[in-house]
Write a protein that holds these residues in place. Structure first.
Motif, mmCIF file in Angstrom:
data_model
loop_
_atom_site.group_PDB
_atom_site.id
_atom_site.type_symbol
_atom_site.label_atom_id
_atom_site.label_comp_id
_atom_site.label_asym_id
_atom_site.label_seq_id
_atom_site.Cartn_x
_atom_site.Cartn_y
_atom_site.Cartn_z
ATOM 1 N N ARG A 165 -7.177 8.752 -11.603
ATOM 2 C CA ARG A 165 -5.912 8.491 -10.914
ATOM 3 C C ARG A 165 -6.036 7.606 -9.678
ATOM 4 O O ARG A 165 -5.027 7.120 -9.168
ATOM 5 C CB ARG A 165 -5.246 9.825 -10.548
ATOM 6 C CG ARG A 165 -4.711 10.558 -11.766
ATOM 7 C CD ARG A 165 -3.938 11.803 -11.403
ATOM 8 N NE ARG A 165 -4.804 12.864 -10.915
ATOM 9 C CZ ARG A 165 -4.357 14.003 -10.396
ATOM 10 N NH1 ARG A 165 -3.055 14.208 -10.275
ATOM 11 N NH2 ARG A 165 -5.200 14.924 -10.001
ATOM 12 N N GLU A 166 -7.242 7.379 -9.193
ATOM 13 C CA GLU A 166 -7.389 6.473 -8.048
ATOM 14 C C GLU A 166 -7.286 5.001 -8.456
ATOM 15 O O GLU A 166 -7.221 4.118 -7.606
ATOM 16 C CB GLU A 166 -8.727 6.744 -7.341
ATOM 17 C CG GLU A 166 -9.954 6.221 -8.041
ATOM 18 C CD GLU A 166 -10.358 7.030 -9.263
ATOM 19 O OE1 GLU A 166 -11.219 6.550 -10.025
ATOM 20 O OE2 GLU A 166 -9.816 8.148 -9.453
ATOM 21 N N GLN A 167 -7.247 4.742 -9.764
ATOM 22 C CA GLN A 167 -7.051 3.393 -10.276
ATOM 23 C C GLN A 167 -5.778 3.368 -11.115
ATOM 24 O O GLN A 167 -5.586 4.218 -11.982
ATOM 25 C CB GLN A 167 -8.243 2.950 -11.132
ATOM 26 C CG GLN A 167 -9.595 3.094 -10.461
ATOM 27 C CD GLN A 167 -9.764 2.182 -9.255
ATOM 28 O OE1 GLN A 167 -9.220 1.068 -9.231
ATOM 29 N NE2 GLN A 167 -10.528 2.630 -8.275
ATOM 30 N N ILE A 168 -4.915 2.401 -10.863
ATOM 31 C CA ILE A 168 -3.669 2.249 -11.608
ATOM 32 C C ILE A 168 -3.817 1.064 -12.556
ATOM 33 O O ILE A 168 -4.280 -0.014 -12.158
ATOM 34 C CB ILE A 168 -2.489 2.015 -10.649
ATOM 35 C CG1 ILE A 168 -2.235 3.268 -9.806
ATOM 36 C CG2 ILE A 168 -1.221 1.627 -11.413
ATOM 37 C CD1 ILE A 168 -1.209 3.069 -8.720
ATOM 38 N N THR A 169 -3.453 1.266 -13.808
ATOM 39 C CA THR A 169 -3.482 0.190 -14.793
ATOM 40 C C THR A 169 -2.153 0.149 -15.532
ATOM 41 O O THR A 169 -1.537 1.195 -15.777
ATOM 42 C CB THR A 169 -4.618 0.388 -15.816
ATOM 43 O OG1 THR A 169 -4.504 1.689 -16.414
ATOM 44 C CG2 THR A 169 -5.981 0.279 -15.153
ATOM 45 N N GLY A 170 -1.715 -1.034 -15.881
ATOM 46 C CA GLY A 170 -0.458 -1.149 -16.614
ATOM 47 C C GLY A 170 -0.128 -2.588 -16.948
ATOM 48 O O GLY A 170 -0.878 -3.516 -16.617
ATOM 49 N N LEU A 171 0.986 -2.757 -17.598
ATOM 50 C CA LEU A 171 1.474 -4.071 -17.998
ATOM 51 C C LEU A 171 2.751 -4.393 -17.228
ATOM 52 O O LEU A 171 3.481 -3.500 -16.815
ATOM 53 C CB LEU A 171 1.751 -4.093 -19.503
ATOM 54 C CG LEU A 171 0.575 -3.707 -20.398
ATOM 55 C CD1 LEU A 171 1.019 -3.630 -21.857
ATOM 56 C CD2 LEU A 171 -0.571 -4.690 -20.242
ATOM 57 N N ALA A 172 3.003 -5.676 -17.036
ATOM 58 C CA ALA A 172 4.214 -6.110 -16.346
ATOM 59 C C ALA A 172 4.502 -7.545 -16.771
ATOM 60 O O ALA A 172 3.801 -8.108 -17.628
ATOM 61 C CB ALA A 172 4.052 -6.007 -14.833
ATOM 62 N N ARG A 173 5.514 -8.128 -16.158
ATOM 63 C CA ARG A 173 5.821 -9.538 -16.400
ATOM 64 C C ARG A 173 5.969 -10.262 -15.070
ATOM 65 O O ARG A 173 6.456 -9.686 -14.095
ATOM 66 C CB ARG A 173 7.096 -9.691 -17.231
ATOM 67 C CG ARG A 173 6.937 -9.208 -18.664
ATOM 68 C CD ARG A 173 8.165 -9.504 -19.530
ATOM 69 N NE ARG A 173 7.921 -9.085 -20.904
ATOM 70 C CZ ARG A 173 8.113 -7.858 -21.370
ATOM 71 N NH1 ARG A 173 8.582 -6.922 -20.539
ATOM 72 N NH2 ARG A 173 7.870 -7.556 -22.619
ATOM 73 N N ALA A 174 5.560 -11.507 -15.068
ATOM 74 C CA ALA A 174 5.722 -12.379 -13.914
ATOM 75 C C ALA A 174 6.454 -13.625 -14.387
ATOM 76 O O ALA A 174 5.905 -14.405 -15.194
ATOM 77 C CB ALA A 174 4.365 -12.749 -13.309
#
Length: 295
Positions: A165-174
């Motif tokens: 939980r100390e690292q956040i990973t995910g997808l997004a758009r720019a």
């Protein structure tokens, strides 16, 4: 000696070529469980699914322990184990997350990620970003809010939330373009790189590299976690594996130093060809000045 299972080989070939997403909607054990957890993204329903290497009968026979399927591999176990990426409320939410995940990805490794039209202005300015990092570096802040303010509105899709939980990973758009997002969460272990966090980050980097997703890295890394528990967990081994994955990645990286970037672990957030920028709150080096003086 028997030859490798053709089904195993087909699974490996698929994982190297196309996005694979799986859902556990009920009890899943043995090889089907292996296929589930080997996928690029997996979910399980909170009340109806269990993911098991071996079921209760097998456990009782081999280990003389009586346990239920829920105690062995229910959501309360795997929300923290890293075996599945996300735990969802029901089947409808499982399918919604699978569709959302696939929406960021190309149909195969030979294509580019799909670009969507975007009505969020590329030059949008968020005044909140000016003060979101506390001046007192021991104070925590909500890095997920930073992510939301930086990427396209309502585009952040977090993965593997309960593990490392100390690292956040995910997808997004720019500006409509899919990207991978990596960030430290200072609410857990100060954002330090633990053994679990390193395994989570390595897998995420390899995933982004496979499907040509540029990585936005928001860095507040105080370094590898230290202490007896960290040593027993093999933190340095898994940390170096994550560092090598970052160093070998071919996708573009933009690393933003939000606050801390100390020690070898900071390199995990920089990638091979990273463009690195720093906020005024950034501090970087081998270790904090105070710690160096004390040593």
């Amino acid at each position: 000696m028997t030859a490798p299972s053709p089904l195993n080989l087909l699974c490996v070939e698929a994982l190297a070529a196309v996005p694979v997403a799986c859902a556990a909607l009920g009890p899943v054990a043995g090889f089907p469980a292996g296929r589930l957890v080997a996928s690029h993204f997996s979910v399980m329903t909170r009340d109806t699914a269990q993911v098991l290497t071996g079921g209760p009968v097998l456990v009782e026979r081999a280990l003389r322990q009586k346990v239920t399927k829920e105690e062995l591999g229910g959501a309360q176990v795997h929300a923290r184990s890293g075996v599945v990426d996300n735990v969802v409320a029901d089947e409808a939410e499982a399918f919604r997350q699978l569709r959302a995940f696939l929406g960021y990805l190309p149909s195969s490794v030979w294509g580019a990620p799909p670009v969507r039209s975007c009505d969020d202005p590329a030059d949008r300015e968020e005044e909140e970003l000016l003060s979101i990092i506390p001046r007192e570096r021991r104070r925590a802040y909500k890095v997920r809010r930073v992510i939301q303010l930086v990427v396209d509105r309502d585009s952040f899709f977090e993965m593997t939330t309960g593990y490392g939980r100390e690292q956040i990973t995910g997808l997004a758009r720019a500006n409509g373009h899919p990207i991978g997002v990596l960030a430290n969460d200072c609410h857990f272990a100060g954002g330090s790189m633990t053994a679990e966090g390193a395994q989570k980050v390595r897998r995420f980097i390899d995933f982004c590299d496979t499907f040509h997703l540029p990585i936005l890295s928001l860095v507040d890394e105080p370094g590898f976690m230290i202490g007896p528990e960290a040593e027993r967990a093999g933190t340095i081994r898994y940390g170096m594996q994550a560092l090598f994955a970052a160093s070998q990645s071919e996708v573009p990286w933009l690393a933003v130093l939000l606050r801390k970037a100390f020690g070898v672990a900071a390199g995990i957030h920089l990638g091979r060809y990273a463009t690195v920028v720093a906020w005024p709150s950034a501090e970087a080096g081998a270790l904090p000045v105070e710690g160096g003086v004390a040593l």
